[in-house]
Design an enzyme around this catalytic site. Structure first.
Site, PDB file in Angstrom:
ATOM      1  N   ASN A   1     -10.243   0.587  -0.345  1.00  0.00           N
ATOM      2  CA  ASN A   1      -9.285   0.492   0.768  1.00  0.00           C
ATOM      3  C   ASN A   1      -9.906   0.932   2.088  1.00  0.00           C
ATOM      4  O   ASN A   1     -10.420   2.048   2.193  1.00  0.00           O
ATOM      5  CB  ASN A   1      -8.089   1.414   0.503  1.00  0.00           C
ATOM      6  CG  ASN A   1      -7.166   0.898  -0.572  1.00  0.00           C
ATOM      7  OD1 ASN A   1      -7.503  -0.045  -1.278  1.00  0.00           O
ATOM      8  ND2 ASN A   1      -6.014   1.511  -0.691  1.00  0.00           N
TER       9      ASN A   1
ATOM     10  N   ASP B   1      -8.916   0.982   6.191  1.00  0.00           N
ATOM     11  CA  ASP B   1      -7.969   0.762   7.280  1.00  0.00           C
ATOM     12  C   ASP B   1      -8.487   1.389   8.574  1.00  0.00           C
ATOM     13  O   ASP B   1      -8.628   0.713   9.600  1.00  0.00           O
ATOM     14  CB  ASP B   1      -6.607   1.377   6.908  1.00  0.00           C
ATOM     15  CG  ASP B   1      -5.531   1.055   7.924  1.00  0.00           C
ATOM     16  OD1 ASP B   1      -5.792   0.279   8.860  1.00  0.00           O
ATOM     17  OD2 ASP B   1      -4.410   1.586   7.801  1.00  0.00           O
TER      18      ASP B   1
ATOM     19  N   ASP C   1       0.855  -1.194   0.000  1.00  0.00           N
ATOM     20  CA  ASP C   1       0.000   0.000   0.000  1.00  0.00           C
ATOM     21  C   ASP C   1       0.895   1.250   0.000  1.00  0.00           C
ATOM     22  O   ASP C   1       1.808   1.361   0.821  1.00  0.00           O
ATOM     23  CB  ASP C   1      -0.847  -0.050   1.286  1.00  0.00           C
ATOM     24  CG  ASP C   1      -1.959   0.969   1.316  1.00  0.00           C
ATOM     25  OD1 ASP C   1      -2.411   1.397   0.238  1.00  0.00           O
ATOM     26  OD2 ASP C   1      -2.399   1.322   2.430  1.00  0.00           O
ATOM     27  N   HIS C   2       0.634   2.155  -0.914  1.00  0.00           N
ATOM     28  CA  HIS C   2       1.377   3.432  -0.985  1.00  0.00           C
ATOM     29  C   HIS C   2       2.897   3.269  -1.048  1.00  0.00           C
ATOM     30  O   HIS C   2       3.622   3.947  -0.307  1.00  0.00           O
ATOM     31  CB  HIS C   2       1.015   4.344   0.198  1.00  0.00           C
ATOM     32  CG  HIS C   2      -0.398   4.822   0.158  1.00  0.00           C
ATOM     33  ND1 HIS C   2      -0.840   5.757  -0.741  1.00  0.00           N
ATOM     34  CD2 HIS C   2      -1.490   4.457   0.890  1.00  0.00           C
ATOM     35  CE1 HIS C   2      -2.142   5.955  -0.556  1.00  0.00           C
ATOM     36  NE2 HIS C   2      -2.557   5.165   0.409  1.00  0.00           N
TER      37      HIS C   2
ATOM     38  N   GLU D   1      -1.439   5.947  -9.142  1.00  0.00           N
ATOM     39  CA  GLU D   1      -2.399   6.924  -8.611  1.00  0.00           C
ATOM     40  C   GLU D   1      -2.298   8.258  -9.337  1.00  0.00           C
ATOM     41  O   GLU D   1      -1.198   8.767  -9.589  1.00  0.00           O
ATOM     42  CB  GLU D   1      -2.191   7.143  -7.103  1.00  0.00           C
ATOM     43  CG  GLU D   1      -3.174   8.177  -6.529  1.00  0.00           C
ATOM     44  CD  GLU D   1      -3.277   8.190  -4.994  1.00  0.00           C
ATOM     45  OE1 GLU D   1      -2.997   7.162  -4.362  1.00  0.00           O
ATOM     46  OE2 GLU D   1      -3.644   9.241  -4.449  1.00  0.00           O
TER      47      GLU D   1
ATOM     48  N   ASP E   1       2.850   4.928  -5.562  1.00  0.00           N
ATOM     49  CA  ASP E   1       2.085   6.165  -5.389  1.00  0.00           C
ATOM     50  C   ASP E   1       2.975   7.360  -5.750  1.00  0.00           C
ATOM     51  O   ASP E   1       3.702   7.885  -4.925  1.00  0.00           O
ATOM     52  CB  ASP E   1       1.597   6.266  -3.938  1.00  0.00           C
ATOM     53  CG  ASP E   1       0.785   7.525  -3.705  1.00  0.00           C
ATOM     54  OD1 ASP E   1       0.662   8.338  -4.640  1.00  0.00           O
ATOM     55  OD2 ASP E   1       0.272   7.689  -2.584  1.00  0.00           O
TER      56      ASP E   1
ATOM     57  N   GLY F   1      -8.920   5.699   1.067  1.00  0.00           N
ATOM     58  CA  GLY F   1      -9.602   6.555   2.035  1.00  0.00           C
ATOM     59  C   GLY F   1     -11.086   6.288   2.155  1.00  0.00           C
ATOM     60  O   GLY F   1     -11.889   7.217   2.243  1.00  0.00           O
TER      61      GLY F   1
HETATM   62  O1  G3H Z   1      -3.207   4.950   3.584  1.00  0.00           O
HETATM   63  C1  G3H Z   1      -2.740   4.723   4.686  1.00  0.00           C
HETATM   64  C2  G3H Z   1      -3.077   3.485   5.407  1.00  0.00           C
HETATM   65  O2  G3H Z   1      -4.175   3.685   6.267  1.00  0.00           O
HETATM   66  C3  G3H Z   1      -1.878   2.961   6.134  1.00  0.00           C
HETATM   67  O3  G3H Z   1      -1.610   3.712   7.264  1.00  0.00           O
HETATM   68  O4  G3H Z   1       0.814   4.184   7.054  1.00  0.00           O
HETATM   69  O5  G3H Z   1      -0.327   4.382   9.272  1.00  0.00           O
HETATM   70  O6  G3H Z   1       0.080   2.136   8.239  1.00  0.00           O
HETATM   71  P1  G3H Z   1      -0.164   3.597   7.999  1.00  0.00           P
HETATM   72  P1  13P Z   2      -8.965   4.910   5.424  1.00  0.00           P
HETATM   73  O1  13P Z   2      -8.082   5.770   6.281  1.00  0.00           O
HETATM   74  O2  13P Z   2     -10.188   5.665   5.002  1.00  0.00           O
HETATM   75  O3  13P Z   2      -9.301   3.623   6.052  1.00  0.00           O
HETATM   76  O4  13P Z   2      -8.159   4.598   4.057  1.00  0.00           O
HETATM   77  C1  13P Z   2      -7.241   3.537   4.007  1.00  0.00           C
HETATM   78  C2  13P Z   2      -6.405   3.560   2.783  1.00  0.00           C
HETATM   79  O5  13P Z   2      -6.672   4.236   1.803  1.00  0.00           O
HETATM   80  C3  13P Z   2      -5.216   2.702   2.771  1.00  0.00           C
HETATM   81  O6  13P Z   2      -4.451   2.889   1.623  1.00  0.00           O
HETATM   82 ZN    ZN Z   3      -4.550   4.897   0.839  1.00  0.00          ZN
END
Ligand code: G3H
Ligand code: 13P
Ligand code: ZN
Length: 331
Positions: free
Chosen positions: A276, A278, A94-95, A146, A116, A234
């Site tokens: 996504n 989280d 992710d990212h 992205e 990203d 998000g």
């Molecule tokens: O897009 C972000 C995700 O929610 C991951 O969050 O970088 O705090 O693990 P994190």
């Molecule tokens: P949320 O913060 O809305 O759960 O988004 C998570 C996300 O985009 C992880 O890449």
């Molecule tokens: Zn994200």
């Protein structure tokens, strides 16, 4: 170097094709520890759903990248043990923000990566994304790019304001980079405070109502690249009942607000095939743990509060799969 196929994982190609045809989306849930991973796998098995296990750079730092990779391998075996004959599990970065990070994940068995480049200039985003695609495709690993910037915090990168994806750029971007899916910005953002109260209106009961997602931009994009897999980041809904539990038992989460689930349900029927989530999982675990510790002040065994947290998390994931994404019975 290990290829994801040796670990029983799948890439996202077929998964997204089926999701677009079937008018549903696959959940991408982030995991950083064993309980989150167990809850995701249990929810996927109980709903017979495909699922994407997501690892952020922050997760790699927190939990150790090697451990996370072995946990994902374990997730496949665990799903089989729970009765799923052929688990459809993607292990996704992710990212990812550099070529080196993406390469390292591909080399250690990830089946999908996100590069990203949205914080770079348009041309630099293309150059970086194309480089990752060229490497990843040698190993059949799928790549998410992205275009457009989401507000909120993603790892160490935080953006105060979003920039919507410009539909006029999407054909050029996907053609020149060769990406397999495209994350777009249509008004979602990261974290538990997606909008300020000033950006919202209030309903008759005084409850904050967030501005609607820009479905017009999504529709324009779909017309330009029909059938191309679109990703929404998000996309937590920030359940207010869970926020109330957190605040009741000592938390201070103020003005928390997310994306209404009806809007995500609508998005899932379009070319959006990965959503996504989280923050909602973080909120669910925190609510369960705060409640347990407040009501059971003499208990001190982490298993006693992590077990109900894991159960709350599993229920949240099942609710998302069944009622929001529509991916139940698709694996
Ligand atoms: O897009 C972000 C995700 O929610 C991951 O969050 O970088 O705090 O693990 P994190
Ligand atoms: P949320 O913060 O809305 O759960 O988004 C998570 C996300 O985009 C992880 O890449
Ligand atoms: Zn994200």
């Amino acid at each position: 170097m290990v290829n994801y196929k040796e670990l029983g994982l799948v890439n996202s190609k077929e998964m997204f094709k089926k999701a677009i045809e079937g008018k549903y989306a696959v959940a991408a849930f982030n995991f950083n520890n064993m309980e989150q991973m167990q809850a995701i796998v249990q929810a996927a098995v109980e709903t017979k759903s495909p699922v994407i296990l997501q690892v952020s750079s922050g997760a790699r730092k927190y939990a150790n990248q090697t451990l996370l990779r072995y946990m994902a391998q374990g997730a496949v075996e665990y799903a089989k043990e729970l009765g799923m004959e052929k688990p459809q599990i993607v292990l996704h970065l992710d990212h990812g923000d550099t070529f080196e990070l993406c390469k390292s994940c591909i080399d250690m068995g990830f089946s999908s990566v996100m590069i990203d480049g949205s914080h770079h200039s348009y041309e630099d985003n293309i150059t970086l994304t194309k480089k990752v695609v060229e490497y990843a495709h040698q190993f059949d690993v799928t790549v998410e790019g992205e275009l457009g910037v989401l507000a909120g915090v993603e790892d160490e990168v935080s953006a105060e304001h979003h920039t919507y994806t410009r539909p006029e750029e999407v054909i050029d971007f996907v053609t020149r980079t060769g990406v397999d899916s495209l994350a777009i910005s249509i008004g979602t953002s990261h974290g538990a405070n997606k909008f300020t109260p000033a950006q919202c209106t209030r309903d008759a009961n005084g409850i904050l109502v967030p501005p609607p997602l820009r479905f017009d931009i999504l529709e324009d994009i779909e017309k330009l690249i029909p059938g191309f897999p679109i990703v929404l980041h998000g996309s937590s809904s920030v359940p207010q009942d869970l926020i109330a539990i957190i605040n009741k038992y000592g938390g201070e989460m103020k003005d928390s607000i997310g994306i209404p689930e009806e809007q995500l349900r609508k998005a899932a029927t379009s070319a959006v095939c990965k959503i996504n989530i989280d923050s909602d999982g973080r909120i669910a675990m925190t609510a369960a743990i705060r409640e347990f510790l407040a009501l059971e002040p003499t208990k001190f065994d982490p298993r006693q509060y992590l077990a109900p947290a894991r159960e709350t998390l599993k229920k949240l994931y099942m609710q998302k799969i069944n009622n929001v994404l529509g991916s139940a019975n698709k694996a």
